[in-house]
Every structure is written in structure tokens, then in C-alpha cells.
Design an enzyme around this catalytic site. Sequence first.
Site, PDB file in Angstrom:
ATOM      1  N   CYS A 178       0.720  -1.116  -0.040  1.00  0.00           N
ATOM      2  CA  CYS A 178      -0.073  -0.114  -0.016  1.00  0.00           C
ATOM      3  C   CYS A 178       0.983   1.193   0.163  1.00  0.00           C
ATOM      4  CB  CYS A 178      -0.801  -0.144   1.137  1.00  0.00           C
ATOM      5  SG  CYS A 178      -2.107  -1.396   1.068  1.00  0.00           S
TER       6      CYS A 178
HETATM    7  N1  NAD Z   1      -2.607  -6.094   1.603  1.00  0.00           N
HETATM    8  C1  NAD Z   1      -3.162  -4.947   2.001  1.00  0.00           C
HETATM    9  O1  NAD Z   1      -2.958  -4.639   3.182  1.00  0.00           O
HETATM   10  C2  NAD Z   1      -4.130  -4.125   1.256  1.00  0.00           C
HETATM   11  C3  NAD Z   1      -4.965  -3.096   2.136  1.00  0.00           C
HETATM   12  C4  NAD Z   1      -5.809  -2.259   1.449  1.00  0.00           C
HETATM   13  C5  NAD Z   1      -5.949  -2.449   0.056  1.00  0.00           C
HETATM   14  N2  NAD Z   1      -5.161  -3.343  -0.809  1.00  0.00           N
HETATM   15  C6  NAD Z   1      -5.577  -3.163  -1.872  1.00  0.00           C
HETATM   16  O2  NAD Z   1      -6.286  -4.537  -2.404  1.00  0.00           O
HETATM   17  C7  NAD Z   1      -5.856  -5.118  -3.679  1.00  0.00           C
HETATM   18  C8  NAD Z   1      -5.372  -6.445  -3.465  1.00  0.00           C
HETATM   19  O3  NAD Z   1      -4.247  -6.641  -2.583  1.00  0.00           O
HETATM   20  P1  NAD Z   1      -3.679  -7.752  -1.860  1.00  0.00           P
HETATM   21  O4  NAD Z   1      -2.677  -7.233  -1.118  1.00  0.00           O
HETATM   22  O5  NAD Z   1      -4.772  -8.447  -1.583  1.00  0.00           O
HETATM   23  O6  NAD Z   1      -2.878  -8.601  -3.411  1.00  0.00           O
HETATM   24  P2  NAD Z   1      -2.409 -10.068  -3.403  1.00  0.00           P
HETATM   25  O7  NAD Z   1      -1.240  -9.839  -4.205  1.00  0.00           O
HETATM   26  O8  NAD Z   1      -2.003 -10.717  -1.879  1.00  0.00           O
HETATM   27  O9  NAD Z   1      -3.546 -10.973  -4.075  1.00  0.00           O
HETATM   28  C9  NAD Z   1      -4.176 -10.720  -5.237  1.00  0.00           C
HETATM   29  C10 NAD Z   1      -4.336 -11.848  -5.854  1.00  0.00           C
HETATM   30  O10 NAD Z   1      -5.112 -11.782  -6.860  1.00  0.00           O
HETATM   31  C11 NAD Z   1      -4.815 -12.806  -8.083  1.00  0.00           C
HETATM   32  N3  NAD Z   1      -5.095 -12.241  -9.419  1.00  0.00           N
HETATM   33  C12 NAD Z   1      -4.348 -11.441 -10.097  1.00  0.00           C
HETATM   34  N4  NAD Z   1      -4.701 -11.116 -11.209  1.00  0.00           N
HETATM   35  C13 NAD Z   1      -5.961 -11.681 -11.193  1.00  0.00           C
HETATM   36  C14 NAD Z   1      -6.968 -11.911 -12.253  1.00  0.00           C
HETATM   37  N5  NAD Z   1      -6.995 -11.231 -13.417  1.00  0.00           N
HETATM   38  N6  NAD Z   1      -8.162 -12.768 -11.795  1.00  0.00           N
HETATM   39  C15 NAD Z   1      -8.262 -13.167 -10.799  1.00  0.00           C
HETATM   40  N7  NAD Z   1      -7.382 -13.273  -9.820  1.00  0.00           N
HETATM   41  C16 NAD Z   1      -6.080 -12.539  -9.901  1.00  0.00           C
HETATM   42  C17 NAD Z   1      -3.558 -13.115  -7.742  1.00  0.00           C
HETATM   43  O11 NAD Z   1      -3.255 -14.579  -7.915  1.00  0.00           O
HETATM   44  C18 NAD Z   1      -3.393 -12.923  -5.986  1.00  0.00           C
HETATM   45  O12 NAD Z   1      -3.892 -14.220  -5.701  1.00  0.00           O
HETATM   46  C19 NAD Z   1      -4.654  -3.995  -4.202  1.00  0.00           C
HETATM   47  O13 NAD Z   1      -5.143  -3.007  -4.829  1.00  0.00           O
HETATM   48  C20 NAD Z   1      -4.296  -3.405  -2.942  1.00  0.00           C
HETATM   49  O14 NAD Z   1      -3.572  -2.237  -3.281  1.00  0.00           O
HETATM   50  C21 NAD Z   1      -4.353  -4.083  -0.173  1.00  0.00           C
END
Ligand code: NAD
Length: 413
Positions: free
Chosen positions: A257
Amino acid sequence: MRVGIVGLGYVGLPLAVAFAAADVDVVAVDLDARLIDAIAAGRSHVEDVPAEALAAALPRLHPTTDYARLRDTDAVLICVPTPLSANREPDLGPLLACAQELGGVLAAGQLVVLESTSYPGTTRERVAPLLERGGLRAGVDFHLAFSPERVDPGRTDFTLANTPKVVGGLTEACGDRAEEVYRTVCSSVIRVGTPEAAELTKLLENIFRAVNIALVNELALLTDRMGIDIWEVIDAASTKPYGFMRFEPGPGMGGHCLPVDPFYLAWRAREFDMPLEFIELAGKLNQQMPYHCVAKLQRTLNEQGRAVRGARIALLGVSYKPGVADVRESPALKIIALLRELGAEVVYHDPLVGELAAHGLRSLAAEEALAGADLALVVTALPGFDYAGLAARVPRVLDLRGVVPPAAGVVRL
Ligand SMILES: NC(=O)c1ccc[n+]([C@@H]2O[C@H](COP(=O)([O-])OP(=O)(O)OC[C@H]3O[C@@H](n4cnc5c(N)ncnc54)[C@H](O)[C@@H]3O)[C@@H](O)[C@H]2O)c1
């Protein structure tokens, strides 16, 4: 109700489990077939989802790689990654690929909510056209909204259930429908008028943190030169009952983030002839911190008549923050690279991070990591670690997190 979740990472998996726990059937989609198999077998890769919670959710949770299964759901929540490209511009590749796939299976009357962090305009300008490719119109034939995820991995006092959920619908009806769906798992839903307001809300929250961390980091660079203890100053300032909020210096920002999100806005703002200088400056300052920490380590060893070359440095904690296994953008990675360039032997101890494959390193037991080390470098505070006993185990400690009690041989950032 049946809900679909796309992207089963740090955000998507806890959300899927929360809906399943509320007796909602969940179609949980991810591209990664190995991940889907692991989830189906009850193995969680997210610390906030313990194996027991996943096991309890599994009867209602249907992990799959098949987007077509989303057709039978009432709402689809998108939680795919939104990283930066190599030249630090928004990489909407995963999101656009997801919207493209979803556009092929969308059914009339469904709700689609984007939860992935992005710049204002993403939902309306980039996601909606792809969803509409099958002929259904956003806000008319299906509902569309943005609702930022606010999860703080590793945190137990504020969770999805008790953290207010901000929702901005493309239309009033879209917002109403999204609010209704989130009320199943969140006690409080905050409505804003547009997806753009919701998108910018998330960015404001993270930019606020990034800028304030950069501010204390800059002061730490100054106090290092002036010989003032920055931690003592922050502790004292934090006694003010109003008008001050505690932020701590450190080796830099990590995670998915803070090092990423602000630059989504900076990039978008350039289109409006508006360079966002606070964001760029904060990024610059925070990126300098690993270099400052390594320079301080060099000075600390120098005082003992030791060079970095040939020294054994034991890093304690390599994830980007306490209590998580996530090493994305972790400043520890930069510090390891810099120390190796200088010829140090680097070892590390982090019970949650078994290996750093890209660096050819495995986590050692604390005893083993500290044995023969010239310096212990506290990069990330490890929950439950005996910091009070650390000074007695190594000649020098450099504490980048303000967690080691003052003692002979202990130097703080
Ligand atoms: N990690 C955090 O603390 C956090 C907090 C708030 C917001 N976010 C936001 O949430 C979003 C996701 O973050 P995250 O940390 O969960 O990511 P992550 O990398 O942990 O998980 C994302 C998942 O999406 C899958 N993926 C990628 N492309 C795909 C597609 N086209 N179709 C289906 N699945 C797909 C990946 O294989 C992965 O398992 C981001 O935009 C991030 O900025 C993250």
C-alpha cells in the site's frame, strides 16, 4: 445471497471467509490454480485467516479458477493487485484483465464492486467499459461501485466487521445495493456520492501516512546529525492530548500500500497539470532511509574498528511490518542488497518468513543467527522477541524501530 470474490490475497481471502462466516455462499476466483487447490484443501497463505477459520468457511466457500462460476452470484467484489510498473507508473494489467473476463460472464441485475486501490476515475473510466462489453450498461443493467479495502494485515482490534466501510456507487441505486451487501459483514457503511470520492478517500488515508512517516524520517536524519534521540522526542510529543499524532521513523516503507498507492494519484494528477509535490517528496525521503540505515551501520561498526566487509550482520525481522509474512517492498530487502554490495555476510531471523528465495537466504533460529554476529540489526519488530536480552548476545545492536531498551552497545536510528 451468493457473492463472488476475485483475487484471493491479503484482501480477498479474509473477505471471502467473512461472507462465508455470515452464511453467504461465496464463489472465490483466482488465476493461480495452485492457490485455489491450497484453499480448497484448507491451507491459508494469509496470517489473518487461520486454518480453523478457513476450515469453518469451506462448506460455503467455493474456490475456483473459472470466472463463468461468477454468473450465478448476486455481487462480485474485485480484489486483484494494483501494483506499480518497473518505471513506477500504475500497472492496471491485472485489474483490466479481470474486468475483461468479468465482462464476458456478467448477468443483468448483478452488483460489481472494485475494492483494489486505484486513482480516481478507475471504476468509471477503465473498469465500466470492459464490464459493458457484453452489452449490459453500468448503472442501468447492473450495479457498479467502488469500496476501498481498509484491512490492516496482522491487526486484531479493527477488522472488516468493525472498521467503517466507505462506499461510492455509480448511481444512488448502485450505492444502495453495495451498502446492502456490505451490511452483511460490516457494522458500519459510510456512503459517498461517487466512485471517485471513494477512490480518493483510500488514497488520502495512505498518503496521510506516507507523508507523516516521511516527516519523522526527515527529522530522524537531522537528529542523527544533531545528536538528539528522536525516540525521546516522539515519546514526549505524544504526551500532548490533542493536535499531535504519533508516527515513527524507520528503515523505509514496505507492503503493497504505502510505497505504491500515493504514486497512483501522483500519476493521475499530472494529467491535470498538477505535480503532487508532497507525495513525490515523501517518496524520495522514505526511499533514502535504507541508505541512511546502512550508513549508520557502517559508522556503528567503524566505532569498533570493524569494516562492513567481512562482518556478519544478523537482521532481526525482514517482513515489512510486525506480525506478517509479507515482504513486498520491505526495506529489509534493500538493506540486504546494500550490505552485500559492501561485502557483509548477511543472515536473518524472522519466524514468519521462512526464506528469501531471491536472496538465497533462509531464516535461522535466533541463536544461530546471532552466533558470531558482529551486529544485530533490528529492521522489523518481531512480536514476542526478547529485546531486553539482545545487547548481552552480540557486540553491537542497531535498532531501527526503537524497541531495544537502552544498554551499552545499543545504537538507535
Ligand atoms: N494488502 C493490504 O494490506 C491491502 C490493504 C488495503 C487495500 N489493498 C489493495 O487490495 C488489492 C489487492 O491486494 P492484496 O494485498 O490482497 O494482493 P495479493 O497479491 O495478496 O492478492 C491478489 C490475488 O489476485 C490474484 N489475481 C491477479 N490477477 C488476477 C486476475 N486477473 N483474476 C483473478 N485473480 C487475479 C493473484 O493471483 C492473487 O492471489 C490491491 O489493490 C491493494 O492495493 C491491499
